[in-house]
Design a protein around this motif. Structure first.
Motif, PDB file in Angstrom:
ATOM      1  N   ASP A   1      47.127  36.563  43.838  1.00 53.30           N
ATOM      2  CA  ASP A   1      46.020  35.617  43.582  1.00 53.30           C
ATOM      3  C   ASP A   1      44.717  36.371  43.360  1.00 53.30           C
ATOM      4  N   TRP A   2      44.491  37.425  44.142  1.00 55.52           N
ATOM      5  CA  TRP A   2      43.261  38.215  43.994  1.00 55.52           C
ATOM      6  C   TRP A   2      43.198  38.869  42.616  1.00 55.52           C
ATOM      7  N   VAL A   3      44.326  39.422  42.145  1.00 54.44           N
ATOM      8  CA  VAL A   3      44.365  40.054  40.819  1.00 54.44           C
ATOM      9  C   VAL A   3      44.113  39.023  39.729  1.00 54.44           C
ATOM     10  N   ALA A   4      44.677  37.834  39.890  1.00 54.34           N
ATOM     11  CA  ALA A   4      44.460  36.777  38.898  1.00 54.34           C
ATOM     12  C   ALA A   4      42.979  36.418  38.817  1.00 54.34           C
ATOM     13  N   THR A   5      42.320  36.320  39.951  1.00 53.14           N
ATOM     14  CA  THR A   5      40.885  36.013  39.964  1.00 53.14           C
ATOM     15  C   THR A   5      40.084  37.165  39.369  1.00 53.14           C
ATOM     16  N   LEU A   6      40.447  38.378  39.733  1.00 56.80           N
ATOM     17  CA  LEU A   6      39.749  39.574  39.270  1.00 56.80           C
ATOM     18  C   LEU A   6      39.792  39.715  37.752  1.00 56.80           C
ATOM     19  N   THR A   7      40.896  39.316  37.159  1.00 57.16           N
ATOM     20  CA  THR A   7      41.105  39.528  35.716  1.00 57.16           C
ATOM     21  C   THR A   7      41.026  38.239  34.910  1.00 57.16           C
ATOM     22  N   ALA A   8      40.570  37.169  35.541  1.00 60.32           N
ATOM     23  CA  ALA A   8      40.503  35.856  34.884  1.00 60.32           C
ATOM     24  C   ALA A   8      41.875  35.451  34.318  1.00 60.32           C
ATOM     25  N   GLY A   9      42.901  35.792  35.065  1.00 56.09           N
ATOM     26  CA  GLY A   9      44.247  35.385  34.683  1.00 56.09           C
ATOM     27  C   GLY A   9      44.882  36.198  33.576  1.00 56.09           C
TER      28      GLY A   9
END
Length: 206
Positions: free
Chosen positions: A184-192
């Protein structure tokens, strides 16, 4: 799911005695059979005049081996392995060097002496608890890679490898119970925009 286990970061040595026989036990971390074999060879070079240099190692969840080195079968290597496994240790090697003191111990005495040599040395060690983890692959476009790498390296998750191809892929060691939150953190960090794939199991220090 892999289970937690204990291991060592450094060599620990301790000497015991049973009816005038000396038992010098050395324990060391060993993450492969080759590492265990190298430590065993080093101890045998150190004590070439010993009566016996008996050995045991436990690697991962499947590899367990003991060597009686001339003691009666099952009286040295097996109790040494059992001492390691019984205390929950893995990725570890033990060498017990014996200098015969002139009195025969008998099979039961040998089992106790070799097992105790290992357990008493473990009592003096500072174990490291290893917990289940997973290698997570995070693939991003080149225009995102610099910022993502900085954020990954600033996090408490270890970046094990970086591969540059059509995308930039980071191999990150993540605790098993943190994989969902990390994703979830990576998805937020990279805008999905990142692609996250779960790799193989491993262990990390707790």
């Amino acid at each position: 799911m892999p289970a937690p286990y204990l291991t060592l970061n450094t060599v620990v040595e301790h000497e015991t005695e049973a009816r005038r026989s000396r038992f010098i036990c050395a324990l060391a971390p060993a993450r492969s059979v080759d590492e265990a074999a190298a430590f065993i060879a080093e101890r045998r070079r150190l004590y070439p005049d010993a009566t016996h240099n008996c050995t045991a190692y436990v690697i991962g969840e499947r590899i367990q081996k003991g060597d009686d080195d001339g003691e009666p079968g099952g009286t040295a290597g097996t109790p040494m392995v059992q001492a390691l496994v019984g205390r929950g240790f893995s990725d570890i090697v033990a060498v017990v060097t014996r200098y015969f003191g002139g009195t025969l111990l008998g099979a039961g005495g040998l089992v106790r002496a070799y097992g105790s040599a290992v357990t008493e040395t473990l009592d003096r060690a500072e174990p490291v608890r290893m917990v289940p983890a997973r290698l997570v692959h995070v693939a991003v476009a080149h225009d995102q890679a610099g910022r993502v790498e900085n954020d990954l390296r600033a996090s408490r998750h270890a970046v094990r490898d970086v591969t540059y191809a059509g995308e930039v892929t980071f191999a990150v060691a993540v605790g098993e119970d943190e994989v969902a939150a990390f994703t979830d953190w990576v998805a937020t960090l990279t805008a999905g925009r990142a692609r996250v794939d779960l790799g193989g199991p491993l262990h990390l220090p707790a």
